[in-house]
Write an enzyme that holds these catalytic residues in place. Structure first.
Site, PDB file in Angstrom:
ATOM      1  N   ARG A  46       0.831  -1.209   0.000  1.00 23.89           N
ATOM      2  CA  ARG A  46       0.000   0.000   0.000  1.00 23.89           C
ATOM      3  C   ARG A  46       0.866   1.260   0.000  1.00 23.89           C
ATOM      4  O   ARG A  46       0.544   2.248  -0.678  1.00 23.89           O
ATOM      5  CB  ARG A  46      -0.937  -0.027   1.215  1.00 23.89           C
ATOM      6  N   HIS A  50       0.637   4.115  -2.873  1.00 25.01           N
ATOM      7  CA  HIS A  50       0.274   5.506  -2.588  1.00 25.01           C
ATOM      8  C   HIS A  50       1.420   6.474  -2.861  1.00 25.01           C
ATOM      9  O   HIS A  50       1.177   7.648  -3.155  1.00 25.01           O
ATOM     10  CB  HIS A  50      -0.216   5.643  -1.140  1.00 25.01           C
ATOM     11  N   TRP A 190     -10.244  -8.893   3.010  1.00 32.43           N
ATOM     12  CA  TRP A 190     -11.032  -9.245   1.829  1.00 32.43           C
ATOM     13  C   TRP A 190     -11.223 -10.759   1.700  1.00 32.43           C
ATOM     14  O   TRP A 190     -12.080 -11.207   0.954  1.00 32.43           O
ATOM     15  CB  TRP A 190     -10.362  -8.702   0.570  1.00 32.43           C
TER      16      TRP A 190
HETATM   17 ZN1  ZEM Z   1      -6.177  -0.326  -1.682  1.00 32.50          ZN
HETATM   18  N1  ZEM Z   1      -7.149   0.189   0.008  1.00 32.50           N
HETATM   19  N2  ZEM Z   1      -7.424   0.805  -2.826  1.00 32.50           N
HETATM   20  N3  ZEM Z   1      -5.068  -0.761  -3.355  1.00 32.50           N
HETATM   21  N4  ZEM Z   1      -4.875  -1.422  -0.564  1.00 32.50           N
HETATM   22  C1  ZEM Z   1      -6.898  -0.264   1.274  1.00 32.50           C
HETATM   23  C2  ZEM Z   1      -5.953  -1.218   1.641  1.00 32.50           C
HETATM   24  C3  ZEM Z   1      -5.030  -1.767   0.777  1.00 32.50           C
HETATM   25  C4  ZEM Z   1      -8.516   1.511  -2.370  1.00 32.50           C
HETATM   26  C5  ZEM Z   1      -8.789   1.806  -1.018  1.00 32.50           C
HETATM   27  O1  ZEM Z   1      -9.653   2.840  -0.753  1.00 32.50           O
HETATM   28  C6  ZEM Z   1      -8.199   1.093   0.077  1.00 32.50           C
HETATM   29  C7  ZEM Z   1      -5.321  -0.351  -4.639  1.00 32.50           C
HETATM   30  C8  ZEM Z   1      -6.488   0.286  -5.060  1.00 32.50           C
HETATM   31  C9  ZEM Z   1      -7.451   0.803  -4.192  1.00 32.50           C
HETATM   32  C10 ZEM Z   1      -3.804  -2.145  -1.035  1.00 32.50           C
HETATM   33  C11 ZEM Z   1      -3.257  -2.070  -2.314  1.00 32.50           C
HETATM   34  C12 ZEM Z   1      -3.850  -1.413  -3.381  1.00 32.50           C
HETATM   35  C13 ZEM Z   1      -7.784   0.365   2.188  1.00 32.50           C
HETATM   36  C14 ZEM Z   1      -7.777   0.119   3.698  1.00 32.50           C
HETATM   37  C15 ZEM Z   1      -8.592   1.203   1.457  1.00 32.50           C
HETATM   38  C16 ZEM Z   1      -9.708   2.048   2.054  1.00 32.50           C
HETATM   39  C17 ZEM Z   1      -6.686   0.970   4.366  1.00 32.50           C
HETATM   40  C18 ZEM Z   1      -6.628   0.697   5.853  1.00 32.50           C
HETATM   41  O2  ZEM Z   1      -7.637   0.949   6.530  1.00 32.50           O
HETATM   42  O3  ZEM Z   1      -5.583   0.220   6.333  1.00 32.50           O
HETATM   43  C19 ZEM Z   1      -9.295   1.946  -3.520  1.00 32.50           C
HETATM   44  C20 ZEM Z   1     -10.588   2.736  -3.488  1.00 32.50           C
HETATM   45  C21 ZEM Z   1      -8.631   1.495  -4.637  1.00 32.50           C
HETATM   46  C22 ZEM Z   1      -9.006   1.615  -6.082  1.00 32.50           C
HETATM   47  C23 ZEM Z   1     -10.150   1.288  -6.562  1.00 32.50           C
HETATM   48  C24 ZEM Z   1      -4.229  -0.694  -5.499  1.00 32.50           C
HETATM   49  C25 ZEM Z   1      -4.139  -0.353  -6.980  1.00 32.50           C
HETATM   50  C26 ZEM Z   1      -3.304  -1.362  -4.711  1.00 32.50           C
HETATM   51  C27 ZEM Z   1      -1.955  -1.923  -5.062  1.00 32.50           C
HETATM   52  C28 ZEM Z   1      -1.579  -2.262  -6.276  1.00 32.50           C
HETATM   53  C29 ZEM Z   1      -3.293  -3.005   0.018  1.00 32.50           C
HETATM   54  C30 ZEM Z   1      -2.166  -4.022  -0.111  1.00 32.50           C
HETATM   55  C31 ZEM Z   1      -4.068  -2.763   1.157  1.00 32.50           C
HETATM   56  C32 ZEM Z   1      -3.963  -3.431   2.532  1.00 32.50           C
HETATM   57  C33 ZEM Z   1      -3.070  -2.602   3.448  1.00 32.50           C
HETATM   58  C34 ZEM Z   1      -2.893  -3.193   4.823  1.00 32.50           C
HETATM   59  O4  ZEM Z   1      -2.384  -2.463   5.670  1.00 32.50           O
HETATM   60  O5  ZEM Z   1      -3.240  -4.359   5.062  1.00 32.50           O
END
Ligand code: ZEM
Length: 289
Positions: A46, A50, A190
């Site tokens: 993540r 970002h 998930w």
């Molecule tokens: Zn995420 N993501 N993401 N994402 N994401 C979260 C967590 C993680 C969206 C999003 O709003 C959120 C991509 C695309 C998109 C990861 C990777 C990638 C979380 C939760 C949210 C709300 C955060 C938390 O509370 O800790 C949205 C709207 C997306 C697009 C539609 C893409 C592209 C990613 C990588 C290629 C990962 C690995 C996480 C889990 C983080 C963790 O700490 O476990």
């Protein structure tokens, strides 16, 4: 101003770094029984996303080069809540390898996270430079808003230069990790194996019945009947939008196709807006055993 902070600010300093050793040292930071589901891998992925996903093809601003994600105000943007945990975990390696840039460190950590949790090999190049200041932080509207749907998701990722297939592949990273009510406000993983890189984002998305979670937190979905797993409103776009769904169905049926497409798109994401030296090597690190 401390002189140490500029150690990686020259374009050539990456040449002094042994990235195989950095890869191994990042991998050694992943496991921690007391953290989340036992691994920092998901939050490293993540962080890499970002740090990179702020890129705007039109103005050529944002992206991982310069790692403005570590500066306020960008570090404090709502979308980046919780990522200080990942940066702090990596900071000792910046001390150990002062010639690595933050942009290279954060993006490489994402590669390590994907690969060491069983995902595909992600081609990665060094050469990002710590040459930006907090004045070059991106505005607070560059990353996707989980509360929105397909139109918003497309607008955000088209701005980075991605097409529908690449978007659908990238979001498969939501096989990893979880939402934290203390970070984004959303809650839960998930799927049942959040520390394994799989195509389960798509299989869970398409096979389950998703119902609104009954709680006082932000609107999100949980699976019926167990309520153990979650989907963001934006995740559901990959089920309801016909073009996104076609890709999701292919990735649910064919993990190899997902791995190949994810590896390409993720590598491209980490390179948005970076101008690499012509002789920067392309690494394909081997996962450790
Ligand atoms: Zn995420 N993501 N993401 N994402 N994401 C979260 C967590 C993680 C969206 C999003 O709003 C959120 C991509 C695309 C998109 C990861 C990777 C990638 C979380 C939760 C949210 C709300 C955060 C938390 O509370 O800790 C949205 C709207 C997306 C697009 C539609 C893409 C592209 C990613 C990588 C290629 C990962 C690995 C996480 C889990 C983080 C963790 O700490 O476990």
């Amino acid at each position: 101003f401390s002189s140490g902070a500029s150690a990686a600010s020259t374009e050539d300093s990456w040449r002094k770094v042994n990235f195989h050793n950095v890869y191994k040292d990042i991998a050694a930071l992943l496991e921690d029984e007391s953290y989340d589901d036992g691994s920092y891998g998901p939050v490293f992925v993540r962080l890499a996303w970002h740090a990179s996903g702020t890129y705007d093809v039109g103005s050529k601003t944002g992206g991982s080069n310069g790692a403005t994600i570590r500066f306020s105000p960008e570090a404090d943007h709502g979308a980046n809540a919780g990522l200080g945990v990942a940066r702090a975990r990596l900071e000792p390696l910046k001390k150990k390898y002062p010639h690595i840039s933050y942009g290279d460190l954060y993006t490489l950590a994402g590669v390590v996270g994907v690969q060491e949790l069983g995902g595909p090999t992600v081609r990665w190049r060094p050469g990002r430079v710590d040459n930006k200041t907090k004045e070059q932080c991106t505005p607070d509207d560059r990353l996707p808003d989980a509360a929105q749907g397909a139109d918003h998701v497309r607008a955000i990722f088209y701005r980075m230069g991605f097409d529908d297939q690449e978007i659908a592949a990238l979001v498969g990273a939501h096989a990893l990790g979880r939402c934290h009510s203390t970070r984004s406000g959303y809650e839960g993983p998930w799927n049942a194996s959040p520390t394994a890189f799989t195509n389960f984002f798509y299989t869970e998305l398409l096979q389950n019945t998703w119902v609104p979670k009954k709680w006082s937190g932000p609107f999100q979905f949980v699976d019926k009947p167990t309520g153990e797993f979650m989907m963001l409103p934006a995740d559901l776009a990959f089920r309801t939008d016909p073009v996104f769904r076609r890709h999701a169905e292919r990735y649910a049926a064919d993990q190899d196709a997902f791995f190949a497409d994810f590896a390409k798109a993720f590598s491209r994401l980490l390179e948005l807006g970076v101008s690499f030296p012509a002789d920067a090597p392309v690494y394909e690190f081997k996962a450790l055993d």
